[in-house]
Scaffold this motif. Sequence first.
Motif: not given
Length: 280
Positions: A101-106, A108-118
Amino acid sequence: MTSATDSPLPAVTRLIATDLDGTLLRDDKTLSDRTTAALAAAEEAGIEVFFVTGRPARWMEVVSPHVQGHGMAICANGAAVVDLHDGTLIDVHPLDRGIALAVVDILRESAPGVSFAVELATGIHYEPAYPPFHMDPGATVAIAEKLLHEEVPGTGAPVLKVLAHHPELAPDAFLTLARELAGDRASFTRSSPTALLEISGLGVSKARTLAACCAERGIAAGEVVAFGDMPNDVEMLSWAGASFAMGNAHPAAVAAASGVTLTNDEDGVAVVIERILAAR
């Protein structure tokens, strides 16, 4: 850098460790007859063959018929050791959900437009904006924060890795950015030609898990020959006593390997295996 025909080989080769996509598999995701025959001949000669891949266990059907006695594969870039005979997880090195979750937050803030899969031990789940692909049965589509949330910490399925995709950044630039911002929290690598990061627990890699599997068998690094083509293979190529980057490999893989073989479409792995067997 030496070639497949003149690069030094171990005095005794006891184990062959090979990546799949871009390495053992052709671009059409199949195994050639020559490669299939080489794998079988190696096993018959008493050399163990380990498939070491970023793929999850459920995407191993293409090579499952080619495992012999041990039946094992290292999946998810070292996060899981799987018995391909029945799909059982033998060992897991998970990514802590709080760190994820912390990495996701980082990112999202530093690379707008990023999307994730788990990627969980039980299957993959992804965000609505994540690039579409063949949906696995039972996949949940939701934001990463929801996918990683647990009502009771420690009760959910292990997180094998988080995938982060960016539609505009250059792949290597995205990898460098992530490592600079959060490399002290998790392991970042990539194996796709797109800007798709693979995020694992800190210290988890193909090399680390392969080394543990070899130690259990009394096999030294100097008795291992490894093959790979992308940044997620770098540690494994550096660790093995002899290693070969494919003719189609990323520069980082070439720099880490002790030799270069032909491309995946030219049976580059089979060429080296045949040389190993001819020298016995």
